[in-house]
Motif scaffolding. Structure first.
Motif, short mmCIF file in Angstrom:
data_model
loop_
_atom_site.label_atom_id
_atom_site.label_comp_id
_atom_site.label_asym_id
_atom_site.label_seq_id
_atom_site.Cartn_x
_atom_site.Cartn_y
_atom_site.Cartn_z
N ILE A 1 114.57 -11.13 31.40
CA ILE A 1 114.45 -10.10 31.46
C ILE A 1 114.65 -9.56 29.81
O ILE A 1 116.02 -9.63 29.94
N SER A 2 113.93 -9.44 28.85
CA SER A 2 114.44 -10.34 27.71
C SER A 2 113.62 -9.70 26.43
O SER A 2 111.88 -9.41 26.60
N GLU A 3 113.79 -9.61 25.15
CA GLU A 3 113.49 -8.92 24.27
C GLU A 3 112.51 -7.33 24.14
O GLU A 3 110.91 -7.30 23.45
N ASN A 4 112.82 -6.51 25.29
CA ASN A 4 112.46 -5.18 25.29
C ASN A 4 113.13 -4.20 24.06
O ASN A 4 114.02 -4.58 23.18
N LEU A 5 112.65 -3.71 23.13
CA LEU A 5 113.00 -2.13 22.66
C LEU A 5 113.73 -1.92 22.97
O LEU A 5 114.51 -1.00 22.19
N ALA A 6 114.76 -1.66 24.15
CA ALA A 6 115.64 -1.05 25.00
C ALA A 6 116.67 -1.43 25.65
O ALA A 6 116.56 -3.15 25.48
N ALA A 7 117.33 -0.67 26.55
CA ALA A 7 117.92 -1.81 27.32
C ALA A 7 117.65 -2.80 28.54
O ALA A 7 116.11 -2.61 28.13
N GLY A 8 117.68 -3.23 28.46
CA GLY A 8 117.14 -4.56 29.89
C GLY A 8 117.12 -4.00 30.77
O GLY A 8 115.62 -3.84 31.44
N VAL A 9 117.66 -3.73 31.80
CA VAL A 9 118.10 -3.14 32.83
C VAL A 9 118.86 -1.14 33.03
O VAL A 9 119.69 -1.61 32.11
N TRP A 10 117.89 -0.33 33.51
CA TRP A 10 118.92 0.97 33.21
C TRP A 10 118.82 1.43 35.04
O TRP A 10 117.71 1.71 35.59
N VAL A 11 120.12 1.43 35.03
CA VAL A 11 119.73 2.34 36.88
C VAL A 11 120.79 3.37 36.69
O VAL A 11 121.75 3.88 36.24
N GLN A 12 119.26 4.44 36.94
CA GLN A 12 120.01 6.14 37.13
C GLN A 12 119.97 6.53 38.81
O GLN A 12 119.18 6.15 39.06
N ARG A 13 121.37 7.23 38.78
CA ARG A 13 121.28 7.79 40.43
C ARG A 13 121.26 7.06 41.46
O ARG A 13 120.33 7.22 42.26
N GLY A 14 121.60 5.99 41.18
CA GLY A 14 121.41 5.07 42.22
C GLY A 14 122.28 3.38 42.56
O GLY A 14 122.83 3.71 40.81
#
Length: 127
Positions: A67-80
């Motif tokens: 998971i690389s070179e994305n324009l924001a966070a690599g991984v985002w976990v919300q409410r779980g």
């Protein structure tokens, strides 16, 4: 790629998910979700986002991905919750991994999180 059905079973394996205008992979209130050996790169926002809630039997499983070179966070976990195992999360333009919101938990083992623009791991608890 969007999975948004609480009764779903998603097994996403050995894919290239890249150059999308926004997110690479979105699991939103999904049932059983496994992201295995994928390349999630160069997306216009977050690489992999999980938006719960999920029941405790069906947490996000994120294993052996690049998971690389994305324009924001690599991984985002919300409410779980999510389990991350043996991923390479590198060179994203925000934090490598974000757990957002009360009750969000990301269990990590044997991951490489490197060269992010912000912190490697960030836990955000809004008021």
């Amino acid at each position: 790629m969007l999975v948004a059905d609480p009764l779903s079973f998603a097994h996403i394996e050995d894919n290239e998910v890249s150059h999308n205008g926004r997110r690479g992979v979105t699991a939103q209130k999904a049932g059983c979700f496994l992201l295995l050996r994928n390349r999630v790169r160069h997306n216009g926002n977050i690489g992999v986002i999980g938006i719960g809630p999920w029941d405790k039997q069906h947490v996000l499983q994120i294993w052996d991905n690049d998971i690389s070179e994305n324009l924001a966070a690599g991984v985002w976990v919300q409410r779980g919750d999510a389990n991350m195992l043996r991923n390479r999360v590198r060179r994203n333009r925000d934090s490598g991994v974000v757990a957002f919101g009360a009750g969000s938990c990301v269990r990590m083992e044997h991951n490489e999180i490197a060269a992010t623009a912000a912190s490697a791991y960030q836990c955000i608890r809004p008021n």
